[in-house]
Design a protein around this motif. Structure first.
Motif, PDB file in Angstrom:
ATOM      1  N   UNK A 183      -0.268  17.081 -20.586  1.00 31.35           N
ATOM      2  CA  UNK A 183      -1.489  17.680 -20.058  1.00 31.35           C
ATOM      3  C   UNK A 183      -1.573  17.331 -18.571  1.00 31.35           C
ATOM      4  N   UNK A 184      -1.673  18.382 -17.730  1.00 32.46           N
ATOM      5  CA  UNK A 184      -1.661  18.228 -16.282  1.00 32.46           C
ATOM      6  C   UNK A 184      -2.981  18.731 -15.703  1.00 32.46           C
ATOM      7  N   UNK A 185      -3.473  18.016 -14.715  1.00 33.37           N
ATOM      8  CA  UNK A 185      -4.657  18.442 -13.967  1.00 33.37           C
ATOM      9  C   UNK A 185      -4.221  18.734 -12.534  1.00 33.37           C
ATOM     10  N   UNK A 186      -4.441  19.963 -12.093  1.00 31.17           N
ATOM     11  CA  UNK A 186      -4.115  20.346 -10.723  1.00 31.17           C
ATOM     12  C   UNK A 186      -5.225  19.874  -9.793  1.00 31.17           C
ATOM     13  N   UNK A 187      -4.869  19.036  -8.842  1.00 30.74           N
ATOM     14  CA  UNK A 187      -5.845  18.469  -7.901  1.00 30.74           C
ATOM     15  C   UNK A 187      -5.979  19.367  -6.673  1.00 30.74           C
ATOM     16  N   UNK A 188      -4.889  19.982  -6.276  1.00 31.98           N
ATOM     17  CA  UNK A 188      -4.889  20.895  -5.136  1.00 31.98           C
ATOM     18  C   UNK A 188      -4.336  22.244  -5.570  1.00 31.98           C
ATOM     19  N   UNK A 189      -4.667  23.269  -4.848  1.00 34.24           N
ATOM     20  CA  UNK A 189      -4.298  24.626  -5.243  1.00 34.24           C
ATOM     21  C   UNK A 189      -2.801  24.884  -5.205  1.00 34.24           C
ATOM     22  N   UNK A 190      -2.052  24.075  -4.478  1.00 34.00           N
ATOM     23  CA  UNK A 190      -0.608  24.285  -4.332  1.00 34.00           C
ATOM     24  C   UNK A 190       0.196  23.398  -5.258  1.00 34.00           C
ATOM     25  N   UNK A 191      -0.377  23.008  -6.390  1.00 35.95           N
ATOM     26  CA  UNK A 191       0.294  22.047  -7.267  1.00 35.95           C
ATOM     27  C   UNK A 191       1.598  22.575  -7.854  1.00 35.95           C
ATOM     28  N   UNK A 192       1.812  23.891  -7.798  1.00 36.87           N
ATOM     29  CA  UNK A 192       3.079  24.425  -8.264  1.00 36.87           C
ATOM     30  C   UNK A 192       4.147  24.476  -7.196  1.00 36.87           C
ATOM     31  N   UNK A 193       3.806  23.988  -5.971  1.00 42.04           N
ATOM     32  CA  UNK A 193       4.764  24.066  -4.869  1.00 42.04           C
ATOM     33  C   UNK A 193       5.827  22.987  -4.969  1.00 42.04           C
TER      34      UNK A 193
ATOM     35  N   UNK B 268       0.832  -1.200   0.000  1.00 42.27           N
ATOM     36  CA  UNK B 268       0.000   0.000   0.000  1.00 42.27           C
ATOM     37  C   UNK B 268       0.869   1.253   0.000  1.00 42.27           C
ATOM     38  N   UNK B 269       0.853   1.974  -1.093  1.00 39.56           N
ATOM     39  CA  UNK B 269       1.532   3.261  -1.204  1.00 39.56           C
ATOM     40  C   UNK B 269       0.455   4.298  -1.510  1.00 39.56           C
ATOM     41  N   UNK B 270       0.034   5.021  -0.474  1.00 37.48           N
ATOM     42  CA  UNK B 270      -1.053   5.991  -0.599  1.00 37.48           C
ATOM     43  C   UNK B 270      -0.458   7.382  -0.788  1.00 37.48           C
ATOM     44  N   UNK B 271      -0.890   8.041  -1.863  1.00 32.70           N
ATOM     45  CA  UNK B 271      -0.378   9.367  -2.212  1.00 32.70           C
ATOM     46  C   UNK B 271      -1.467  10.411  -2.039  1.00 32.70           C
ATOM     47  N   UNK B 272      -1.124  11.485  -1.335  1.00 32.76           N
ATOM     48  CA  UNK B 272      -1.953  12.689  -1.344  1.00 32.76           C
ATOM     49  C   UNK B 272      -1.626  13.420  -2.647  1.00 32.76           C
ATOM     50  N   UNK B 273      -2.573  13.396  -3.579  1.00 28.67           N
ATOM     51  CA  UNK B 273      -2.298  13.867  -4.936  1.00 28.67           C
ATOM     52  C   UNK B 273      -2.382  15.388  -5.012  1.00 28.67           C
ATOM     53  N   UNK B 274      -1.338  16.002  -5.558  1.00 23.88           N
ATOM     54  CA  UNK B 274      -1.338  17.440  -5.799  1.00 23.88           C
ATOM     55  C   UNK B 274      -1.532  17.760  -7.279  1.00 23.88           C
ATOM     56  N   UNK B 275      -1.017  16.906  -8.153  1.00 29.74           N
ATOM     57  CA  UNK B 275      -1.214  17.076  -9.592  1.00 29.74           C
ATOM     58  C   UNK B 275      -1.247  15.695 -10.237  1.00 29.74           C
ATOM     59  N   UNK B 276      -2.013  15.586 -11.311  1.00 26.83           N
ATOM     60  CA  UNK B 276      -2.119  14.322 -12.046  1.00 26.83           C
ATOM     61  C   UNK B 276      -1.817  14.577 -13.507  1.00 26.83           C
ATOM     62  N   UNK B 277      -1.154  13.618 -14.137  1.00 22.89           N
ATOM     63  CA  UNK B 277      -0.890  13.697 -15.566  1.00 22.89           C
ATOM     64  C   UNK B 277      -1.818  12.767 -16.316  1.00 22.89           C
ATOM     65  N   UNK B 278      -2.271  13.216 -17.487  1.00 23.80           N
ATOM     66  CA  UNK B 278      -3.109  12.352 -18.330  1.00 23.80           C
ATOM     67  C   UNK B 278      -2.441  12.191 -19.683  1.00 23.80           C
ATOM     68  N   UNK B 279      -2.724  11.062 -20.322  1.00 21.77           N
ATOM     69  CA  UNK B 279      -2.082  10.726 -21.592  1.00 21.77           C
ATOM     70  C   UNK B 279      -3.033   9.861 -22.413  1.00 21.77           C
ATOM     71  N   UNK B 280      -2.562   9.417 -23.575  1.00 24.64           N
ATOM     72  CA  UNK B 280      -3.413   8.636 -24.474  1.00 24.64           C
ATOM     73  C   UNK B 280      -4.007   7.390 -23.807  1.00 24.64           C
ATOM     74  N   UNK B 281      -3.249   6.603 -23.035  1.00 23.85           N
ATOM     75  CA  UNK B 281      -3.875   5.444 -22.397  1.00 23.85           C
ATOM     76  C   UNK B 281      -5.072   5.808 -21.533  1.00 23.85           C
TER      77      UNK B 281
END
Length: 332
Positions: free
Chosen positions: A322-332, A34-47
């Protein structure tokens, strides 16, 4: 937690921001780690786009949380792993990334240095791992001329950067002048337009010999010309089929000039040869720490526009990652 959930396999428009429970247990690919991540940004791609239509090899039953790549902070880590809570990390989820918390794959996760923000981190692992593995499978060596299709996209720009950093000659093939500029910024020595006689031009750039390697995430009707653009003994690395058409190859084209075609699919190869995955991950982590990779983030959208993020790929409008910011501090 908030998540972008795909409710039917009809495309990204079938997704919606939904409140769901945080993920339990471990990722099904990790044998209980179990590796649980608090997501700040997510990347999306063709898959990720293909998954929304049930067309990907790792299709998920609905409803499921979309998104295959994350950057964020470790909240729970497997005992004995190299991660501890509080680590900044980037890595793969295969699905589930477009949420406030996600389960990641420890073997496909790297520590993210403090100078790399979460937006760039979410653009790092998949693209550079694919680029690294493509060059590995194609037997790349320094001074090789490498022709890169889709060279303004995430995998394309990563491949250009790695070829240049490792002493090769990166040649980009793109579909527009806007994409040509992105390829130049990523390090392409030469840029060719796919609407022109790019195979002939690639020959001319190499004194009539041709490239040693072609990296192709596009497929479609350009594959035959890719083979024509190769030097004797050249290698074509098949990464994907962004054009939507899976081409067929006449084997006599390979025989007559001693050409090779290799598939680029990291997950099955890593299961059989785990040392290659360990080497790849260690090199990516080191390159990130040394500032040797610079992901091209072409689009950053808020979580509320996750469907549009996937649609950019669908319409072939994406430049870079293409990036989706999940939290407001994704540039931190």
């Amino acid at each position: 937690m908030r998540a972008f959930v795909i409710n039917e396999l009809s495309g990204p428009e079938a997704g919606a921001i939904t409140e769901i429970p945080a993920p339990e247990g471990a990722h099904p690919w990790t044998e209980g780690q179990r590796l649980l991540i608090e997501v700040h940004a997510a990347g999306v791609s063709l898959p990720d786009l293909l998954q929304t239509r049930g067309m990907y090899q790792h299709a998920q039953p609905v409803p499921y949380v979309a998104g295959g790549e994350v950057a964020g902070v470790v909240r729970e880590a497997p005992p004995g792993s190299s991660f501890v809570p509080g680590d900044r990390v980037a890595g793969l989820t295969v699905f589930g990334a477009l949420a406030e918390y996600a389960l990641a794959l420890p073997d496909y996760t790297i520590k993210l240095p403090s100078h790399v923000d979460f937006g760039a981190g979410a653009a790092l692992y998949l693209n550079y791992a694919t680029a690294w593995f493509s060059l590995y499978r194609a037997g790349f060596v320094a001074h090789d001329v490498v022709l890169v299709h889709g060279a303004s996209g995430g995998v394309g720009t990563a491949t250009l950067q790695l070829v240049r950093a490792r002493g090769g000659v990166p040649v980009a093939v793109v579909s527009s002048e806007v994409k040509a500029q992105a390829a130049r910024e990523a390090g392409a020595k030469h840029v060719l337009l796919s609407s022109g006689p790019w195979a002939q031009q690639a020959k001319e750039l190499t004194g009539g010999r041709g490239a040693q390697v072609v990296v192709d995430p596009v497929g479609g009707d350009r594959v035959t010309d890719s083979l024509r653009s190769l030097d004797v003994g050249g290698r074509l690395a098949v990464v994907g089929f962004a054009a939507g058409e899976i081409p067929e190859i006449k084997l006599n084209r390979l025989l007559l000039r001693d050409l090779s075609v290799v598939g680029v699919a990291l997950e099955p190869y890593a299961r059989r040869y785990p040392d290659v995955l360990r080497t790849l991950t260690a090199e990516l982590e080191n390159m990130a720490a040394q500032g040797q990779v610079c992901p091209l983030v072409g689009h950053r959208l808020p979580m509320e526009q996750a469907a549009e993020a996937l649609s950019l790929i669908d319409r072939r409008r994406a430049v870079g990652k293409v990036i989706v910011d999940i939290r407001d501090d994704s540039g931190a």
